[in-house]
Motif scaffolding. Structure first.
Motif, PDB file in Angstrom:
ATOM      1  N   LYS B  46     -10.494   7.225  -3.960  1.00 10.88           N
ATOM      2  CA  LYS B  46      -9.320   7.512  -3.128  1.00 10.88           C
ATOM      3  C   LYS B  46      -8.075   6.722  -3.542  1.00 10.88           C
ATOM      4  N   GLY B  47      -8.227   5.866  -4.537  1.00  7.45           N
ATOM      5  CA  GLY B  47      -7.078   5.069  -4.978  1.00  7.45           C
ATOM      6  C   GLY B  47      -6.548   4.154  -3.887  1.00  7.45           C
ATOM      7  N   ILE B  48      -7.460   3.461  -3.242  1.00 10.06           N
ATOM      8  CA  ILE B  48      -7.059   2.558  -2.154  1.00 10.06           C
ATOM      9  C   ILE B  48      -6.378   1.317  -2.738  1.00 10.06           C
ATOM     10  N   THR B  49      -5.240   0.959  -2.184  1.00 11.36           N
ATOM     11  CA  THR B  49      -4.546  -0.257  -2.609  1.00 11.36           C
ATOM     12  C   THR B  49      -4.978  -1.408  -1.694  1.00 11.36           C
ATOM     13  N   ILE B  50      -5.361  -2.517  -2.316  1.00 12.03           N
ATOM     14  CA  ILE B  50      -5.780  -3.695  -1.549  1.00 12.03           C
ATOM     15  C   ILE B  50      -4.757  -4.805  -1.806  1.00 12.03           C
ATOM     16  N   LYS B  51      -4.224  -5.381  -0.722  1.00 14.59           N
ATOM     17  CA  LYS B  51      -3.236  -6.443  -0.882  1.00 14.59           C
ATOM     18  C   LYS B  51      -3.652  -7.666  -0.073  1.00 14.59           C
ATOM     19  N   ILE B  52      -3.154  -8.797  -0.486  1.00 10.65           N
ATOM     20  CA  ILE B  52      -3.377 -10.036   0.274  1.00 10.65           C
ATOM     21  C   ILE B  52      -2.036 -10.477   0.841  1.00 10.65           C
ATOM     22  N   MET B  53      -2.037 -10.891   2.088  1.00 16.74           N
ATOM     23  CA  MET B  53      -0.783 -11.327   2.709  1.00 16.74           C
ATOM     24  C   MET B  53      -1.008 -12.678   3.405  1.00 16.74           C
ATOM     25  N   PRO B  54       0.030 -13.491   3.516  1.00 22.45           N
ATOM     26  CA  PRO B  54      -0.122 -14.750   4.237  1.00 22.45           C
ATOM     27  C   PRO B  54      -0.025 -14.512   5.745  1.00 22.45           C
ATOM     28  N   THR B  55      -1.030 -14.932   6.479  1.00 23.91           N
ATOM     29  CA  THR B  55      -1.006 -14.796   7.942  1.00 23.91           C
ATOM     30  C   THR B  55      -1.505 -16.092   8.574  1.00 23.91           C
ATOM     31  N   PRO B  56      -1.110 -16.374   9.801  1.00 28.48           N
ATOM     32  CA  PRO B  56      -1.570 -17.624  10.432  1.00 28.48           C
ATOM     33  C   PRO B  56      -3.092 -17.666  10.600  1.00 28.48           C
ATOM     34  N   GLN B  57      -3.690 -16.550  10.978  1.00 26.74           N
ATOM     35  CA  GLN B  57      -5.140 -16.476  11.190  1.00 26.74           C
ATOM     36  C   GLN B  57      -5.715 -15.410  10.246  1.00 26.74           C
ATOM     37  N   PRO B  58      -7.013 -15.499   9.963  1.00 23.55           N
ATOM     38  CA  PRO B  58      -7.607 -14.452   9.111  1.00 23.55           C
ATOM     39  C   PRO B  58      -7.441 -13.067   9.751  1.00 23.55           C
ATOM     40  N   GLU B  59      -6.984 -12.118   8.963  1.00 20.96           N
ATOM     41  CA  GLU B  59      -6.731 -10.764   9.478  1.00 20.96           C
ATOM     42  C   GLU B  59      -7.122  -9.728   8.433  1.00 20.96           C
ATOM     43  N   ALA B  60      -7.604  -8.605   8.892  1.00 19.99           N
ATOM     44  CA  ALA B  60      -7.772  -7.442   8.014  1.00 19.99           C
ATOM     45  C   ALA B  60      -6.983  -6.319   8.682  1.00 19.99           C
ATOM     46  N   LEU B  62      -5.255  -2.307   8.383  1.00 18.31           N
ATOM     47  CA  LEU B  62      -5.212  -0.984   7.740  1.00 18.31           C
ATOM     48  C   LEU B  62      -4.021  -0.220   8.325  1.00 18.31           C
ATOM     49  N   PRO B  63      -2.833  -0.366   7.722  1.00 17.38           N
ATOM     50  CA  PRO B  63      -1.670   0.323   8.285  1.00 17.38           C
ATOM     51  C   PRO B  63      -1.605   1.789   7.888  1.00 17.38           C
ATOM     52  N   GLU B  64      -2.176   2.118   6.739  1.00 13.67           N
ATOM     53  CA  GLU B  64      -2.183   3.498   6.247  1.00 13.67           C
ATOM     54  C   GLU B  64      -3.556   3.767   5.653  1.00 13.67           C
ATOM     55  N   LYS B  65      -3.903   5.024   5.551  1.00 15.48           N
ATOM     56  CA  LYS B  65      -5.290   5.310   5.149  1.00 15.48           C
ATOM     57  C   LYS B  65      -5.634   4.847   3.733  1.00 15.48           C
ATOM     58  N   ASN B  66      -4.603   4.676   2.877  1.00 17.49           N
ATOM     59  CA  ASN B  66      -4.883   4.254   1.506  1.00 17.49           C
ATOM     60  C   ASN B  66      -4.397   2.845   1.198  1.00 17.49           C
ATOM     61  N   LEU B  67      -4.146   2.073   2.242  1.00 15.25           N
ATOM     62  CA  LEU B  67      -3.611   0.720   2.040  1.00 15.25           C
ATOM     63  C   LEU B  67      -4.293  -0.257   2.981  1.00 15.25           C
ATOM     64  N   VAL B  68      -4.896  -1.292   2.410  1.00 12.49           N
ATOM     65  CA  VAL B  68      -5.520  -2.319   3.263  1.00 12.49           C
ATOM     66  C   VAL B  68      -4.984  -3.701   2.883  1.00 12.49           C
ATOM     67  N   TYR B  69      -4.902  -4.553   3.895  1.00 12.71           N
ATOM     68  CA  TYR B  69      -4.469  -5.932   3.679  1.00 12.71           C
ATOM     69  C   TYR B  69      -5.560  -6.886   4.154  1.00 12.71           C
ATOM     70  N   ILE B  70      -5.693  -7.981   3.425  1.00 14.56           N
ATOM     71  CA  ILE B  70      -6.476  -9.105   3.912  1.00 14.56           C
ATOM     72  C   ILE B  70      -5.486 -10.263   4.038  1.00 14.56           C
ATOM     73  N   GLY B  71      -5.476 -10.898   5.188  1.00  9.06           N
ATOM     74  CA  GLY B  71      -4.543 -12.004   5.397  1.00  9.06           C
ATOM     75  C   GLY B  71      -5.274 -13.271   5.795  1.00  9.06           C
ATOM     76  N   PHE B  72      -4.746 -14.398   5.325  1.00  5.59           N
ATOM     77  CA  PHE B  72      -5.291 -15.688   5.759  1.00  5.59           C
ATOM     78  C   PHE B  72      -4.234 -16.769   5.554  1.00  5.59           C
ATOM     79  N   ASN B  73      -4.514 -17.904   6.162  1.00  2.11           N
ATOM     80  CA  ASN B  73      -3.595 -19.038   6.119  1.00  2.11           C
ATOM     81  C   ASN B  73      -3.876 -19.869   4.861  1.00  2.11           C
ATOM     82  N   LYS B  74      -2.839 -20.147   4.091  1.00  2.36           N
ATOM     83  CA  LYS B  74      -3.032 -20.903   2.851  1.00  2.36           C
ATOM     84  C   LYS B  74      -3.510 -22.331   3.121  1.00  2.36           C
ATOM     85  N   ASN B  75      -3.182 -22.844   4.307  1.00  2.00           N
ATOM     86  CA  ASN B  75      -3.649 -24.195   4.653  1.00  2.00           C
ATOM     87  C   ASN B  75      -5.142 -24.200   4.960  1.00  2.00           C
TER      88      ASN B  75
END
Lengths: 208, 169
Positions: B46-60, B62-75
């Motif tokens: 499906k050509g899913i795009t996976i991105k990492i983003m900085p977030t205060p708490q761990p988060e997953a 899915l804003p769009e069906k072909n785009l997912v984010y994993i977020g976590f705090n760098k600290n």
């Protein structure tokens, strides 16, 4: 500090914020149809406001908070960098009266390697106190020092009190420079093994 | 007593591999589990795009069906096993969307939200349990402690139920 007062933006204003954010290289996608945007003023900033985006079409809901002056957007990411960046861009206005509010905001939005720092203002109102055993509750009550704020000769604010961090209560002086930089001095661990079931900030800020 | 130093609070975030490397490694690990392999196939197909983003708490997210984010705090970055399981969870959500099992409209009745959203959530957690169990059974990943990690993520009851059910098979 009273809980932050968020004001929901109207559709047009909300879309403007989302459009501005979407042009950024590192933009996180938020759909206009399912995202609510709210703003909040902080007393120690004059040019920057907080903007909170909540996507209600996910479970659980997904939210990010940004500092913005209307054109520049800086995402709060749990580190101190965004706060310090805003402090530099639009010099922070700290006084003995609002420095505690600043610390509460800061600690509420920045986490360390061992989790949250929580400044205890009232030992009777520690979040999740009921989850501690009676001996720990007694230990908390006996060891928490009242918060004091003084300005030293270098115009730094020195906030003395008891903090929760990494399962410990630590009495310390938090030194806050007029530019908002924070360091800790004279750290005295007073109680260990105090593990709250959740982040102290997951309970609403209890003190008015 | 005295283990925590408050000034550690401001140490710069840990040095982490690049986002590309983290995502590539996580997908490679997922490939070692049959359920994970199925997710990796889905990403490719499906050509899913996976991105990492900085977030205060761990988060997953899915804003769009072909785009997912994993977020976590760098600290306080998430462990590699947590990252893999978060990715498995959000990719499963993407699969649900692709299969037409979507979140109810915002103004849908509460009962629909409860029913559909809970079903989606249960399916996602069940899938994460399957991946965690399959990877945990492999000697290569002993140190990753996938079962401990899924418990730390708050899925104690689900993993116990999953293991119990697998035992009965």
């Amino acid at each position: 500090m009273p809980q932050l007062q968020w004001t929901r933006l109207g559709r047009e204003q909300a879309h403007k914020v989302l459009e501005q954010l979407s042009t950024r290289r590192d933009a996180v996608v938020f759909s206009k149809d399912v995202t609510e945007v709210s703003s909040c003023h902080l007393p120690f900033y004059t040019n920057y406001w907080l903007f909170r985006l909540v996507n209600y079409a996910t479970m659980p809901t997904f939210s990010l908070t940004y500092f913005s002056d209307g054109t520049d957007y800086i995402c709060l990411d749990g580190t101190a960098n965004p706060v310090y960046t805003v402090n530099e861009k639009s010099p922070i206005q700290l006084t003995e009266k609002n420095v505690l509010q600043y610390l509460e905001f800061f600690f509420g939005n920045v986490q360390g390697s061992e989790g949250d720092v929580f400044l205890i203002k009232d030992p009777a109102r520690v979040p999740f106190m009921s989850a501690l055993n009676p001996a720990q509750q007694q230990g908390v009550t006996a060891n928490v020092k009242p918060v004091t704020v003084v300005t030293d000769s270098t115009q730094n604010f020195r906030v003395r009190g008891t903090l929760y961090y990494g399962g410990e209560l630590i009495t310390s002086t938090v030194v806050v420079t007029p530019a908002g930089k924070i360091t800790f001095q004279d750290q005295i661990p007073v109680l260990s093994g105090v593990y709250l079931p959740e982040s102290p900030y997951s309970e609403a800020w209890l003190e008015g | 007593m005295g283990q925590s130093n408050l000034n550690d609070f401001f140490k710069p975030g840990q040095i982490l591999p690049s986002h590309v490397v983290m995502i590539k490694k996580a997908l490679e690990i997922l490939e070692h589990s049959p359920h994970g392999q199925q997710l990796v196939n889905f990403v490719e197909k499906k050509g899913i795009t996976i991105k990492i983003m900085p977030t205060p708490q761990p988060e997953a997210y899915l804003p769009e069906k072909n785009l997912v984010y994993i977020g976590f705090n760098k600290n306080k970055p998430v462990s590699p096993s947590c990252f893999v399981l978060m990715l498995a969870g959000v990719l499963r959500e993407a699969q649900q969307e692709a299969a037409g099992i979507k979140h109810p409209r915002l103004h849908a009745p509460l009962s629909e939200h409860v029913e559909v959203s809970m079903a989606k959530h249960e399916d996602k957690v069940w899938y994460m349990c399957a991946v965690a169990t399959e990877l945990n059974d492999q000697v290569t990943f002993t140190e990753y402690k996938f079962l401990d990690e899924i418990r730390k993520m708050g899925h104690n009851e689900a993993i116990d139920l999953y293991i119990e059910q697998e035992r009965k098979k």
